[in-house]
Write an enzyme that holds these catalytic residues in place. Sequence first.
Site, short mmCIF file in Angstrom:
data_model
loop_
_atom_site.label_atom_id
_atom_site.label_comp_id
_atom_site.label_asym_id
_atom_site.label_seq_id
_atom_site.Cartn_x
_atom_site.Cartn_y
_atom_site.Cartn_z
N SER A 82 0.84 -1.20 0.00
CA SER A 82 0.00 0.00 0.00
C SER A 82 0.87 1.25 0.00
O SER A 82 1.68 1.45 -0.91
CB SER A 82 -0.97 -0.06 1.19
N ASP A 195 -5.95 -3.54 -2.30
CA ASP A 195 -4.98 -3.15 -1.29
C ASP A 195 -4.23 -4.32 -0.66
O ASP A 195 -4.83 -5.29 -0.19
CB ASP A 195 -5.74 -2.38 -0.19
#
Length: 313
Positions: A82, A195
Amino acid sequence: MSTHGLRLLGALLISLTLGACSAFNYTEADSPLAQPSVPALTPRPKVALVLGSGGPRGYAHIGVLKVLEEACLDIDLMVGSSVGSLIGAFWAWGHDAPALEAIARSGGPLTLFDVSPFADRGWIHGQRLQDFVNQRLGDASLEQLPRRLIVVATRRADKQPVFFSQGNAGVAVRASSAVPGVLSPVGIQGEEYEDADESLPVAVLAARQAGAQFVIAVDVSARAGKAPADTPAAQLARDAKRRARIDPETQQADFLIHPDMDYAAAPSERYFKQAQVAGEVSARALLPGLLARLQQAQLSPTSSACRPSSPRS
């Protein structure tokens, strides 16, 4: 906005001031290659730095890097989840901590938020984030970057981690940062990705598979017990699930840096400064122990081409 939503907002604001729908389905020519595991790298990495997910908390990574660079620590592999993938991409291009901080202050969120017409899949589309990364990297692919980088994402269908080390860097970072409900998932060759926080928030596994001899993990998540008494039960349950994904990974690291920050994270310049200071303070306090561990592992703790800076108070 929820803490979950703030993670990505912070990542975009930091651009670190940073700042898919599945219709964006990248072809073999322009897509990163998603791998279920990381092949052993040659030459074998000596020291890998694993940067965890965390949105606004990710600013602490810059503080950690600042201290490691001052000590001339020789990092030859970065693994990012991320916001960690975003910072890792700029590091792999050759930027040091001061340059990363400058990038963080160079933009504005309104220029990087592209509202998605498919709001049920995420209110941010993500194309501007992708373009921002690629433009800053001169459209270099992951394998063309001067330093080695592994970007972690999650296969949306089964929540399994995947790893990118080849192909379009902007697409890989975009996929790694696609917080469900905030930034639209990214379609690559018929598969959707989201993510990295959903599978491997701190991906020590990737560094181990790459063959790293010594792994430093940086976990920027809230420490256990930091949640205020009035935190909703649903949020505490999410925290517990996330912690269950993080702890097995950090336990496999040779050294852990876990900056101590407040539970609540805010996408504000003030918070970013606080997070960077927290990362720097933590890394500076732990640096002697880290250098000692590297010596015990019979690894040269510093680069011969660098002169360590004087510690700052």
